[in-house]
Design an enzyme around this catalytic site. Structure first.
Site, PDB file in Angstrom:
ATOM      1  N   HIS A  35       4.418  -3.184  -1.569  1.00 49.30           N
ATOM      2  CA  HIS A  35       4.910  -3.523  -0.229  1.00 49.30           C
ATOM      3  C   HIS A  35       5.632  -4.856  -0.375  1.00 49.30           C
ATOM      4  CE1 HIS A  35       4.771  -3.469   4.280  1.00 49.30           C
ATOM      5  NE2 HIS A  35       5.165  -4.712   4.021  1.00 49.30           N
TER       6      HIS A  35
ATOM      7  N   LYS B 234      -1.530   0.295  -5.377  1.00 46.76           N
ATOM      8  CA  LYS B 234      -0.696  -0.291  -4.330  1.00 46.76           C
ATOM      9  C   LYS B 234      -0.944  -1.774  -4.190  1.00 46.76           C
ATOM     10  CE  LYS B 234       1.919  -0.508  -0.656  1.00 46.76           C
ATOM     11  NZ  LYS B 234       2.618   0.389   0.225  1.00 46.76           N
TER      12      LYS B 234
ATOM     13  N   ALA C  34       2.133  -1.382  13.817  1.00 45.40           N
ATOM     14  CA  ALA C  34       3.330  -1.031  13.034  1.00 45.40           C
ATOM     15  C   ALA C  34       3.150   0.337  12.401  1.00 45.40           C
ATOM     16  CB  ALA C  34       3.546  -2.074  11.943  1.00 45.40           C
TER      17      ALA C  34
ATOM     18  N   HIS D   2       5.197   8.410  -0.283  1.00 46.98           N
ATOM     19  CA  HIS D   2       4.528   7.305   0.436  1.00 46.98           C
ATOM     20  C   HIS D   2       4.054   7.835   1.786  1.00 46.98           C
ATOM     21  CE1 HIS D   2       4.313   2.843   1.616  1.00 46.98           C
ATOM     22  NE2 HIS D   2       3.814   3.534   2.626  1.00 46.98           N
TER      23      HIS D   2
ATOM     24  N   HIS E 123       0.689   7.789   4.844  1.00 43.24           N
ATOM     25  CA  HIS E 123      -0.605   7.362   5.389  1.00 43.24           C
ATOM     26  C   HIS E 123      -1.259   8.557   6.067  1.00 43.24           C
ATOM     27  CE1 HIS E 123       0.271   3.038   4.870  1.00 43.24           C
ATOM     28  NE2 HIS E 123       1.515   3.446   5.034  1.00 43.24           N
ATOM     29  N   LEU E 124      -2.446   8.925   5.575  1.00 41.38           N
ATOM     30  CA  LEU E 124      -3.177  10.048   6.194  1.00 41.38           C
ATOM     31  C   LEU E 124      -4.338   9.580   7.046  1.00 41.38           C
ATOM     32  CD1 LEU E 124      -3.392  12.761   3.368  1.00 41.38           C
ATOM     33  CD2 LEU E 124      -2.008  12.837   5.457  1.00 41.38           C
ATOM     34  N   ARG E 125      -4.770   8.312   6.865  1.00 43.86           N
ATOM     35  CA  ARG E 125      -5.942   7.786   7.593  1.00 43.86           C
ATOM     36  C   ARG E 125      -7.197   8.580   7.245  1.00 43.86           C
ATOM     37  NH1 ARG E 125      -2.456   3.699   8.365  1.00 43.86           N
ATOM     38  NH2 ARG E 125      -1.111   3.944  10.175  1.00 43.86           N
TER      39      ARG E 125
ATOM     40  N   HIS F 176       9.424   1.752   0.567  1.00 43.91           N
ATOM     41  CA  HIS F 176      10.202   1.641   1.804  1.00 43.91           C
ATOM     42  C   HIS F 176      11.166   0.462   1.795  1.00 43.91           C
ATOM     43  CE1 HIS F 176       6.879  -1.058   2.549  1.00 43.91           C
ATOM     44  NE2 HIS F 176       6.047  -0.107   2.916  1.00 43.91           N
TER      45      HIS F 176
ATOM     46  N   ASP G 189       6.569   7.160   4.560  1.00 47.92           N
ATOM     47  CA  ASP G 189       5.758   6.126   5.207  1.00 47.92           C
ATOM     48  C   ASP G 189       5.309   6.582   6.588  1.00 47.92           C
ATOM     49  OD1 ASP G 189       4.341   3.784   5.422  1.00 47.92           O
ATOM     50  OD2 ASP G 189       6.070   2.537   5.901  1.00 47.92           O
TER      51      ASP G 189
ATOM     52  N   HIS H 162      -0.669   6.076  14.317  1.00 47.06           N
ATOM     53  CA  HIS H 162      -1.603   5.247  15.082  1.00 47.06           C
ATOM     54  C   HIS H 162      -1.857   5.979  16.387  1.00 47.06           C
ATOM     55  CE1 HIS H 162      -1.301   1.521  12.647  1.00 47.06           C
ATOM     56  NE2 HIS H 162      -0.065   1.922  12.415  1.00 47.06           N
TER      57      HIS H 162
ATOM     58  N   ASN I 133      -4.742   2.026   2.446  1.00 45.66           N
ATOM     59  CA  ASN I 133      -5.078   0.934   3.389  1.00 45.66           C
ATOM     60  C   ASN I 133      -5.955   1.425   4.538  1.00 45.66           C
ATOM     61  OD1 ASN I 133      -2.878   2.355   4.501  1.00 45.66           O
ATOM     62  ND2 ASN I 133      -2.140   0.572   5.627  1.00 45.66           N
TER      63      ASN I 133
ATOM     64  N   LEU J 134       6.756  -1.655   9.618  1.00 42.59           N
ATOM     65  CA  LEU J 134       6.982  -2.744   8.667  1.00 42.59           C
ATOM     66  C   LEU J 134       7.239  -2.161   7.287  1.00 42.59           C
ATOM     67  CD1 LEU J 134       4.218  -5.216   9.861  1.00 42.59           C
ATOM     68  CD2 LEU J 134       6.701  -5.511  10.052  1.00 42.59           C
TER      69      LEU J 134
END
Ligand code: DOR
Ligand code: ZN
Length: 345
Positions: free
Chosen positions: A137, A100, A264, A14, A16-18, A175, A248, A252, A42, A220
C-alpha cells in the site's frame, strides 16, 4: 462493432472479503466471475501468522457458495514482529501467495502496520530469498504530506529505498492512482508490477467531489486529478504485462459509508468486469482486456493462467441492485452513474 468477447477467466489480484456476515454477502459476487483473488489480510485483528491465514482460509471456504470454482490466495499482514520462519513456512507450503505491507495508519485497519521500515528489513530479505512477493500500500502517512501527494512521496521516500536495499524482492504496487506510480513501474525492471482498480480507471476526483460529496467514491489511495486517471488508463490498455487488475473491492456497511466520517473503500466486485469492458471499449482497447484481467497477473505471480473462459456480451443496460443484504446491515454496490451494457454471459 464487437458485441461479444471471450477471454480466459480473470483473477482479482487485490480483494477485501472481510469476515462473518459480510464475507458471506460479498464472496459470491467475486466467485461468480473470478477464478482466484489475492485476499487482503486487514481484518480486525489482522492476519499476521500462518495460523491466522489457515483459519481465515477455512472461514472463506466455509462461506463458499455451492458449486463455486474459486481459490482464495492468502496473504499475511506484515508487522514489525513478523517471524521470517513462520512466513517462509507458510509460503513454502503454498498457504500464502504474498505478504502485504501497510504503512501504519495509511488506511482501513492499518494500525498494526509498519512504522519503522528498517525493522522489517530482515523479513524482506528473507522474502527476496524465497521468492515471496510483497504487495505494497504505497502511501506515506505523514500529516505534513497532502493526501493527494502521498503516493508520489511514498515512491521516493520508502519504496525506492526498499527496492534498492532488497535486490530480488518482487514488489506489487497495489492500486496505483497516479502518473508517478505508472511511470515508476514503467521505468523499473520486471520485478516490479502494479495493480489498478476499476474506479481509478473510470473516475477522477471531480467525479467524487463536484456537485456534492459522493461517499461511495471515497477510497484510499483517493481518486486523483484527471491527468492521473488518463495515465492509468494508458498503462492498463498498453499491453505492458506489469499492469494488471486488482479491484480493491472493499465492502463496508452502508451506514459506515454514508456517515459523518466515511469509511474508505468502494464495493465494486459485482460490476467490476462490466465496468472494465466499458472503459476498455471506450479507450478502443477491448483487445487488451484479456491481458490486463486474465494474463498479466498470473505471469507476474508465476502462476498458470486459468483454463476456462468467460464471455462478455453487450446488450441492454445491466440492472444493478443498489444494495446487498449483509447480516443486520446492507452493503452498497458501487454505482458508476452510467449505463453498463457489458455483462458476463
Ligand atoms: O479504500 C480502501 N479500503 N483502501 C484500502 O487500502 C483499504 C480498504 C479497506 O479495507 O476498506
Ligand atoms: Zn485494498
Amino acid at each position: 462493432m464487437t458485441q461479444s468477447l471471450t477471454i480466459r477467466r480473470p483473477d482479482d489480484w487485490h480483494l477485501h472479503l472481510r469476515d462473518g456476515a459480510m464475507l458471506r454477502a460479498v464472496l459470491p459476487e467475486t466467485a461468480r466471475h473470478f477464478a482466484r483473488a489475492i485476499i487482503m489480510p486487514n481484518l480486525v485483528p489482522p492476519v499476521v501468522t500462518s495460523a491466522d491465514a489457515a483459519a481465515y482460509r477455512d472461514r472463506i471456504m466455509d462461506a463458499m457458495p455451492e458449486g463455486a470454482d474459486f481459490t482464495p490466495l492468502m496473504t499475511l499482514y506484515l508487522t514489525e514482529d513478523t517471524d521470517p520462519d513462520d512466513l517462509a513456512a507458510a509460503h513454502d507450503s503454498g498457504l500464502i501467495t504474498s505478504v502485504k505491507l501497510y504503512p501504519a495508519g495509511a488506511t482501513t485497519n492499518s494500525a498494526s502496520g509498519v512504522k519503522d521500515f528498517d525493522k522489517v528489513r530482515p523479513v524482506l530479505e528473507r522474502m527476496a530469498e524465497i521468492g515471496c512477493p510483497l504487495c505494497v500500500h504505497g502511501e506515506v502517512t505523514d500529516r505534513e504530506i497532502d493526501i493527494f501527494d502521498r503516493e508520489a512521496v511514498f515512491i521516493d521516500r520508502v519504496l525506492d529505498p526498499i527496492r534498492r536495499t532488497t535486490p530480488g524482492l518482487r514488489v506489487i504496487m497495489e492500486h496505483i492512482t497516479t502518473r508517478n506510480g505508472a511511470d515508476y513501474v514503467a521505468s523499473a525492471p520486471e520485478d516490479l508490477g502494479a495493480t489498478i482498480t476499476v474506479q481509478h480507471l473510470m473516475f477522477d476526483r471531480n467525479d467524487m467531489l463536484v456537485g456534492g460529496m459522493r461517499p461511495h467514491y471515497y477510497c484510499l489511495p483517493i481518486l486523483k486529478r484527471r491527468e492521473h486517471r488518463e495515465a492509468l488508463l494508458a498503462a492498463a490498455t498498453s499491453g505492458d504485462p506489469r499492469y494488471f487488475l486488482g479491484t480493491d473491492s472493499a465492502p463496508h456497511p452502508t451506514h459506515a459509508k454514508e456517515a459523518e466520517c466515511c469509511a474508505a473503500g468502494c464495493f465494486t466486485a459485482p460490476i467490476a468486469l462490466s465496468c472494465l469492458a466499458h472503459v476498455f471499449e471506450e479507450a478502443g482497447a477491448l483487445d487488451k482486456l484479456e491481458g490486463f484481467a486474465s494474463l498479466h497477473g498470473p505471469a507476474f505471480y508465476g502462476l498458470p493462467v486459468n483454463d476456462d473462459t468467460i464471455t462478455l456480451s453487450k446488450g441492454d443496460a445491466l440492472e444493478i441492485p443498489k444494495t446487498l443484504p449483509a447480516g443486520d446491515h446492507t452493503v452498497t454496490v458501487f454505482d458508476p452513474g452510467l449505463p453498463l451494457n457489458w455483462r458476463v454471459a
